[in-house]
Design a protein around this motif. Structure first.
Motif, PDB file in Angstrom:
ATOM      1  N   ARG A  36      -3.500   1.343  -8.819  1.00  0.00           N
ATOM      2  CA  ARG A  36      -2.239   1.775  -9.440  1.00  0.00           C
ATOM      3  C   ARG A  36      -1.356   0.584  -9.818  1.00  0.00           C
ATOM      4  O   ARG A  36      -1.238  -0.377  -9.065  1.00  0.00           O
ATOM      5  N   GLU A  37      -0.752   0.693 -10.988  1.00  0.00           N
ATOM      6  CA  GLU A  37       0.226  -0.296 -11.417  1.00  0.00           C
ATOM      7  C   GLU A  37       1.466   0.452 -11.891  1.00  0.00           C
ATOM      8  O   GLU A  37       1.378   1.366 -12.708  1.00  0.00           O
ATOM      9  N   TYR A  38       2.610   0.081 -11.342  1.00  0.00           N
ATOM     10  CA  TYR A  38       3.864   0.718 -11.760  1.00  0.00           C
ATOM     11  C   TYR A  38       4.239   0.247 -13.158  1.00  0.00           C
ATOM     12  O   TYR A  38       3.961  -0.890 -13.530  1.00  0.00           O
ATOM     13  N   LYS A  96      -9.577  -5.023   6.503  1.00  0.00           N
ATOM     14  CA  LYS A  96      -8.963  -3.841   7.102  1.00  0.00           C
ATOM     15  C   LYS A  96      -7.975  -3.145   6.161  1.00  0.00           C
ATOM     16  O   LYS A  96      -7.605  -2.009   6.390  1.00  0.00           O
ATOM     17  N   ALA A  97      -7.534  -3.869   5.142  1.00  0.00           N
ATOM     18  CA  ALA A  97      -6.498  -3.319   4.260  1.00  0.00           C
ATOM     19  C   ALA A  97      -7.101  -2.388   3.218  1.00  0.00           C
ATOM     20  O   ALA A  97      -8.305  -2.440   2.936  1.00  0.00           O
ATOM     21  N   ILE A  98      -6.266  -1.527   2.658  1.00  0.00           N
ATOM     22  CA  ILE A  98      -6.691  -0.637   1.579  1.00  0.00           C
ATOM     23  C   ILE A  98      -6.327  -1.259   0.231  1.00  0.00           C
ATOM     24  O   ILE A  98      -6.897  -0.938  -0.801  1.00  0.00           O
ATOM     25  N   LEU A  99      -5.367  -2.155   0.277  1.00  0.00           N
ATOM     26  CA  LEU A  99      -4.795  -2.711  -0.953  1.00  0.00           C
ATOM     27  C   LEU A  99      -5.826  -3.159  -1.993  1.00  0.00           C
ATOM     28  O   LEU A  99      -5.673  -2.851  -3.181  1.00  0.00           O
ATOM     29  N   PRO A 100      -6.883  -3.885  -1.569  1.00  0.00           N
ATOM     30  CA  PRO A 100      -7.837  -4.354  -2.597  1.00  0.00           C
ATOM     31  C   PRO A 100      -8.442  -3.217  -3.421  1.00  0.00           C
ATOM     32  O   PRO A 100      -8.850  -3.423  -4.569  1.00  0.00           O
ATOM     33  N   LYS A 134      -1.950  -5.488 -10.850  1.00  0.00           N
ATOM     34  CA  LYS A 134      -3.052  -5.610  -9.887  1.00  0.00           C
ATOM     35  C   LYS A 134      -3.582  -7.033  -9.881  1.00  0.00           C
ATOM     36  O   LYS A 134      -3.964  -7.581  -8.849  1.00  0.00           O
ATOM     37  N   ARG A 135      -3.574  -7.629 -11.060  1.00  0.00           N
ATOM     38  CA  ARG A 135      -4.075  -8.993 -11.189  1.00  0.00           C
ATOM     39  C   ARG A 135      -3.265  -9.966 -10.317  1.00  0.00           C
ATOM     40  O   ARG A 135      -3.804 -10.839  -9.658  1.00  0.00           O
ATOM     41  N   GLU A 156       0.842  -1.214   0.000  1.00  0.00           N
ATOM     42  CA  GLU A 156       0.000   0.000   0.000  1.00  0.00           C
ATOM     43  C   GLU A 156       0.868   1.251   0.000  1.00  0.00           C
ATOM     44  O   GLU A 156       0.636   2.191  -0.766  1.00  0.00           O
ATOM     45  N   ILE A 157       1.860   1.264   0.889  1.00  0.00           N
ATOM     46  CA  ILE A 157       2.709   2.460   0.980  1.00  0.00           C
ATOM     47  C   ILE A 157       3.393   2.727  -0.360  1.00  0.00           C
ATOM     48  O   ILE A 157       3.385   3.859  -0.857  1.00  0.00           O
ATOM     49  N   ALA A 158       3.953   1.664  -0.937  1.00  0.00           N
ATOM     50  CA  ALA A 158       4.649   1.855  -2.214  1.00  0.00           C
ATOM     51  C   ALA A 158       3.698   2.370  -3.289  1.00  0.00           C
ATOM     52  O   ALA A 158       4.080   3.165  -4.143  1.00  0.00           O
ATOM     53  N   LEU A 159       2.434   1.940  -3.234  1.00  0.00           N
ATOM     54  CA  LEU A 159       1.484   2.329  -4.278  1.00  0.00           C
ATOM     55  C   LEU A 159       0.849   3.693  -4.005  1.00  0.00           C
ATOM     56  O   LEU A 159       0.391   4.378  -4.926  1.00  0.00           O
ATOM     57  N   LEU A 160       0.808   4.091  -2.740  1.00  0.00           N
ATOM     58  CA  LEU A 160       0.171   5.371  -2.410  1.00  0.00           C
ATOM     59  C   LEU A 160       1.135   6.547  -2.457  1.00  0.00           C
ATOM     60  O   LEU A 160       0.724   7.690  -2.622  1.00  0.00           O
ATOM     61  N   VAL A 161       2.435   6.270  -2.286  1.00  0.00           N
ATOM     62  CA  VAL A 161       3.404   7.358  -2.426  1.00  0.00           C
ATOM     63  C   VAL A 161       3.509   7.690  -3.912  1.00  0.00           C
ATOM     64  O   VAL A 161       3.761   6.821  -4.740  1.00  0.00           O
ATOM     65  N   GLU A 162       3.277   8.974  -4.235  1.00  0.00           N
ATOM     66  CA  GLU A 162       3.195   9.331  -5.650  1.00  0.00           C
ATOM     67  C   GLU A 162       4.536   9.315  -6.362  1.00  0.00           C
ATOM     68  O   GLU A 162       4.626   8.979  -7.533  1.00  0.00           O
ATOM     69  N   ASP A 163       5.567   9.701  -5.638  1.00  0.00           N
ATOM     70  CA  ASP A 163       6.873   9.909  -6.268  1.00  0.00           C
ATOM     71  C   ASP A 163       7.759   8.669  -6.128  1.00  0.00           C
ATOM     72  O   ASP A 163       8.259   8.387  -5.049  1.00  0.00           O
ATOM     73  N   PRO A 164       7.961   7.925  -7.219  1.00  0.00           N
ATOM     74  CA  PRO A 164       8.772   6.701  -7.099  1.00  0.00           C
ATOM     75  C   PRO A 164      10.223   6.987  -6.719  1.00  0.00           C
ATOM     76  O   PRO A 164      10.947   6.078  -6.343  1.00  0.00           O
TER      77      PRO A 164
END
Lengths: 583, 566
Positions: free
Chosen positions: B430-432, B422-426, B405-406, B369-377
């Protein structure tokens, strides 16, 4: 004739440690090592007086040694310093652990008129050795005169696992003439560094060791190793990390076995660590914080003489400043000189340390013990010790071979580790093994990072395996599994049990060592090396795994190279014979 | 050796190259203009339809040093199960999967296309050991960060507000032990652990006997780090790691230094997943990923690495000793603890992450989640805090999870249901893309380490550290064909280190030895502070100061990076 039954303990003594630096064939060595220390009462029961010879007999062999009176009373216990005499009567069986039983052996002692054999006579008569033993070079190293006198400070002493690094060495004429701050052991090693040296390479031809060119000796050694089906590379605890690394590479290429001397000292400690972990610290933490210091099954005043003053009881720490602020306990089977200095001495019955440790664990967990004594210790005393442990601010147990070499072996260590882990529920508590050789800890470290295993490593299948009891040197030798041996900086012929020595004498033997050892004298190739920390540099690890650099202070004897240089040449030669490119 | 890599899809974020078809030329270990290559002699690699990237850079993996080796010794079971065989003249042997021996550590990095690795936690007194192991890790370049948060000399300087003295000492220390940067682990905890205390120490709790709090330590050392101009920002493992509710602690730690910089990264928060928990207990654990990401998205002075977990066995090892003691009570198997005089402490406990376990499943989600929610790679890097969350060999899997995502949904099917609720991940779509992955694993860590001149890119003059992956990004969509990407990332088609081909078709073909970077002062410092330090040494240590200093020749291939001074 009268005879008495005793429990036999073998191990390091101060006199043995000092004498060995003068050479295993020296008078001093014979005088100080071919002895059995007996209690005054036991001497009386035998009807003999100090200096008379006695025969020590166990299930595993017999030996004649001189009886001496122990300084401290220990009725029923006989102590023989480690060496070729003790090796004849210890229990060679490792029971699948890699570790022979070297302490706590049932023995019978009786007066005898037979003379004490010297090491050569032992080789001839007991082991039926036919190889010729060389007339050794006159021991003295001739050095190039250097006029100036200089003092080297902050020198690290390469004798025991304490690695004291504050020595001052006075050098004049290219030779060390004085040492300051060292203990008797370190002093002996450094001041006698030039004695009993091997000054040339040797190859055995027609049963006789003859001088040879270094390169020729290395070629010969490489041939022996390459032609062997399954060679063993053993020793490694009294040399540098750099040399050990090369030794591992050599064993890997040869598809042989590699073992360091921890297999017959703290191997069981490592097995216990593999099972349950360890809670430990560096010695400075003990100095600065520890208000309870326990030595269990070890005698630092003899084996690590400066340990108490530099790191523990007598040291000046940041938060605990003096002897008065520290409690000092010794647990041992006999009242050693260390025990005499302690606030509390607990005399445990031989081979029952496990029981005593279990009792302590029970008390700490809140169980009641109904028996009135455990392991020969009155229950009140055990409660007293448990209470001291739980109410210490920072407690430490140092333990020695009294736990690793006796019945139970690694199980004893698991028990003491668990005890310390559980004590951390109450207070801060740590455990530190008293490692013997100055770089035996380093040998374990290098082996572990290179192969994943700290000792007893087999490369037969092209990758490292570790099966103590099978791939451990005492077993490989006693079972006759190996067909050539390379020894670096160790003397297994003097210190391995009977059966292992017998096999070693039957197969080609190569020794790399600065000094004539028993192993060197019976070897087929002998290569002299420089003394690490005096004549060449390298890294060693203190008993608490603090790595310390050993420096070069003087030149080695002419033509003598370091273990590292010799092993590199040997490795290159082996690669050449095996047709492997690169280096 | 001269090499020409032809027609590959090149991903080189530092030079803003996004999958263009280009030729990369290599000569004498450096990237050069293709015209400088002698095509008669050069080895030509046809990279048509393949991905070309700079070599990967790992900013945080416990690969060498005293606690890693203790972990190896303790994890006998790991070494029985996994090994690599000797190939005479080509590579050495070794054992271990999550506590691998040194040689195979290097080989496994190289097989994935990684060429630089940072050991992030070495206690100064035992750093000689760390270097001996780094010397024995082949192929990759390396460096080690030095544990300083509980160093009594440093705390003394901070306590006396003597920042100038502190700066001088830290520079001296880095040079003395050949370290690369300043690492804090649960600031101040090891001081308290010397008395068996320190579990759960929070940013504003006192670190007795000093009149300091962890906040003071972070702030003070961040300032020192910045003013010294060290190549890498302060590297912090936050307080209260692994304890529910620690998200607040992490936010406070990040904010403690916010006034020191508004644009430049001055603080690196490592393995943030372990420090992003909401809730008051394990049963009501919640994800703090949104809060952390929101802070990072609005503040430019911090960067993160993931500390992603993967399921299966791991070995937790950290300088946060009281935490390991607590974990031992949960895991109930083995525990190894060590204190290093006047400096640090550490603990090791083996652990198994399980899909069906609520906490473990949520931990897995939080990292992603953190990696996907932080905008700046450029400010979030891939790590597993090897071997804490998973071995470093899982990086390909994490890269692929971020790209598909798949793939994430596939894994989530088998996870604990309550954790997923409880997670936000689902709900994250975003896909890098490959370019962003190249940023996270190459360009960003190089920049953060201050090595961007020669590392993490393929521009002229860069070190010729190159990875080629057998995957065609124009034909295969990572979102759908994630399995093919995973396979390609696991074993590089080619890895080139300093201009030498070290891996071909996923196998090590050549053993070279990389450099060890360390910080060196431009001016000689020793004499000025020697007296003061020597006095302290006599009081606290059991070794002589002179024997504490590591000589340059003890490093196999030392590479000083000069800082400070005139």
């Amino acid at each position: 004739m009268t005879s008495i039954e005793v429990t036999l303990v073998t191990g390091r003594s101060l006199a043995q440690g000092i004498a060995l630096e003068k050479g295993k064939l020296s008078e001093d060595y014979l005088k100080n090592v071919a002895v059995v220390e007996l209690d005054e009462n036991d001497l009386r029961r035998l009807g003999i007086s100090e200096g008379d010879t006695v025969k020590v007999k166990t299930k595993f062999g017999e030996v004649v040694v001189k009886a001496i009176k122990s300084r401290e009373p220990h009725p029923g216990i006989a102590f023989i310093p480690m060496g070729p005499w003790a090796s004849l009567v210890v229990d060679p069986s490792t029971e699948g652990s890699g570790m022979p039983t070297l302490k706590g052996i049932h023995a019978e002692i009786s007066p005898t008129k037979e003379p004490v054999m010297n090491p050569v006579e032992i080789l001839r008569r007991v082991y039926n050795l036919t190889k010729k033993i060389p007339p050794m070079d006159p021991a003295e190293v001739v050095v190039v005169k250097e006029e100036t006198k200089r003092i080297e400070k902050h020198v690290t002493c390469a004798f025991c696992g304490s690695l004291c690094d504050d020595l001052e060495v006075v050098i004049s004429g290219g030779r060390i003439i004085d040492v300051r701050k060292a203990c008797a052991l370190g002093r002996s090693k450094i001041l006698h560094a030039h004695e009993n040296r091997i000054l040339s390479a040797y190859i055995r031809k027609n049963g006789e060791l003859v001088k040879a060119d270094l390169k020729e000796a290395i070629r010969h050694a490489a041939k022996i190793l390459v032609n062997a089906d399954y060679p063993l590379l053993y020793g490694w605890s009294s040399t540098s990390v750099e040399a050990i690394k090369l030794g591992l590479e050599l064993a890997e290429i040869l598809g042989g076995a590699f073992d360091n001397t921890s297999v017959i000292c703290h191997g069981p400690s490592i097995q216990a660590l593999q099972e349950v972990g360890l809670v430990t610290c560096t010695l400075g933490q003990v100095k600065n914080y520890a208000d309870l210091i326990i030595y269990w099954g070890c005698n630092p005043l003899h084996a690590h003489p400066r340990h108490l003053a530099r790191y523990t009881v007598l040291s000046r720490g940041v938060y605990v400043k003096s002897r008065k602020e520290r409690k000092f306990v010794v647990v041992d089977v006999r009242q050693t000189s260390t025990a005499r200095a302690a606030d509390l001495f607990i005399k445990v019955r031989p081979n029952e340390d496990y029981e005593l440790l279990s009792a302590l664990r029970m008390i700490i967990k809140g169980f009641d013990i109904e028996a009135s004594e455990v392991a020969g210790v009155p229950i009140e005393k055990i409660y007293e010790l448990a209470d001291m442990m739980m109410s210490a601010k920072f407690g430490v147990i140092f333990y020695g071979l009294g736990l690793t070499m006796t019945k139970g072996k690694s199980r004893n260590i698991e028990e003491v580790i668990k005890l310390v882990q559980e004590l951390n529920e109450w207070t801060k508590f740590v455990l530190i093994p008293m490692r013997g050789h100055y770089n035996v800890t380093g040998a374990n470290q290098v082996c572990a990072w290179t192969t994943g295993y700290p000792y007893s490593i087999d490369f037969r299948r092209g990758y490292p395996r570790h099966i103590p009891g099978l791939t451990s040197a005492p077993d490989l030798l006693a079972n006759g599994d190996v067909d050539a041996v390379l020894i670096v900086a160790s003397d297994p012929v003097a210190h391995f049990p009977n059966e292992a020595v017998r096999h070693m004498l039957k197969i080609p033997l190569i020794t790399i060592d600065p000094k004539w050892s028993l192993t060197a004298t019976v070897s087929d190739v002998v290569i002299p090396s420089a003394i690490v920390g005096l004549e060449c540099e390298g890294t060693a690890y203190r008993m608490d795994a603090v790595p310390i650099r050993l420096r070069k202070l003087i030149e080695p004897p002419p033509g003598v190279l370091s273990d590292e240089e010799i092993l590199r040449m040997l490795l290159d030669e082996v690669k050449k014979l095996k047709g492997i490119g690169g280096s | 050796m001269e090499i020409l890599i032809k027609n590959g899809y090149v991903y080189d974020p530092m030079n803003n190259i996004k999958g263009d078809v280009m030729d990369i030329a290599i000569k004498d270990g450096k990237i050069v203009e293709p015209s400088e290559i002698d095509l008669q002699r050069a080895k030509v690699i046809d990279a048509k339809g393949k991905v070309v990237m700079p070599g990967g850079i790992d900013i945080h993996a416990h690969v060498a040093g005293p606690k890693v080796n203790s972990g190896r010794i303790m994890m006998l079971n790991d070494h029985y199960r996994s090994f690599m065989k000797l190939v005479p003249g080509r590579r050495r042997s070794g054992t271990g999967k999550y506590t691998p021996s040194t040689y195979i550590t290097g080989y496994r990095y190289a097989r994935m296309g990684w060429t630089t690795v940072i050991e992030p936690a070495s206690p100064p007194l035992k750093t000689r050991h760390t270097h001996e192991e780094l010397n024995d890790i082949p192929i990759v370049d390396k460096a080690c960060l030095i544990l300083m948060d509980s160093n009594r000399i440093i705390l003394n300087y901070l306590d006396n507000k003597d920042y100038e003295g502190c700066k001088e000492f830290i520079l001296w220390l880095l040079e003395a032990v050949k370290g690369y940067g300043v690492k804090l682990v649960d600031p101040g905890t090891a001081v308290l652990w010397s008395w068996g205390r320190g579990y759960g120490l929070d940013v504003d709790d006192p670190v007795e006997p000093y009149s300091l709090t962890p906040r003071d330590i972070v702030e003070g050392l961040c300032r020192v780090n910045l003013e010294l101009g060290l190549p890498h920002p302060l590297h912090v493992h936050c307080n209260k790691l692994g304890i529910p509710g620690n998200c607040e602690t992490t936010l406070k730690t990040m904010d403690a230094v916010s006034r020191l910089s508004s644009d430049k990264v001055i603080l690196h928060i490592t393995h943030v997943q372990f420090n992003a928990y909401l809730g008051g207990n394990w049963y009501d654990l919640g994800t703090g990923s949104e809060k952390i990401a929101k802070y990072v998205n609005t503040h430019k002075h911090v960067s993160l690495d993931m500390g992603q977990i993967d399921f299966g066995t791991a070995t937790t090892m950290t300088a946060d000793a009281p935490f390991e003691y607590a974990l031992f009570h949960m895991a109930r198997w083995k525990w190894l603890g060590t204190d290093v005089e006047a400096e640090a402490a550490a603990g090791i406990v083996p652990y198994k992450y399980r899909r069906r376990n609520f906490v473990n499943a949520l931990q897995w989600c939080i990292g992603l989640e953190i990696a996907l929610l932080v905008e700046d790679p450029w400010r979030v890097m891939i790590t597993t805090d090897h071997p804490n969350g998973a071995p470093f060999t899982r990086y390909p899997k994490i890269m692929t999870l971020l790209m598909s995502k798949r793939f994430r949904e596939e894994v989530m099917k088998k996870l604990n249901r309550r954790a997923l609720r409880k997670a936000i991940l689902p709900s994250i779509d975003r896909e890098y893309d490959l370019y962003e992955i190249a940023v996270m694993t190459r360009a960003a860590p190089a920049k953060l380490l201050g090595l961007e001149r020669t590392k993490g890119h393929l521009g002229i003059g860069a070190d010729a550290d190159v990875a080629i992956y057998d995957i065609n990004p124009k034909e295969l969509d990572p979102s759908r064909d994630y399995e093919k990407y995973l396979k390609a990332f696991k074993r590089a088609e080619y890895t080139i280190k300093s201009g030498e081909i070290v891996v071909m078709k996923g196998e090590v073909v050549n053993e070279v030895y990389g450099k060890t970077f360390y910080v060196k002062a431009k001016t000689k410092l020793e004499e000025e502070i020697y007296g003061e330090v020597e006095k302290f040494f006599r009081e606290w240590y059991t070794v002589e100061l002179q024997n504490y200093i590591i000589a340059e020749h003890e490093l196999r291939n030392p590479q000083p990076i000069y800082v400070g001074g005139a």
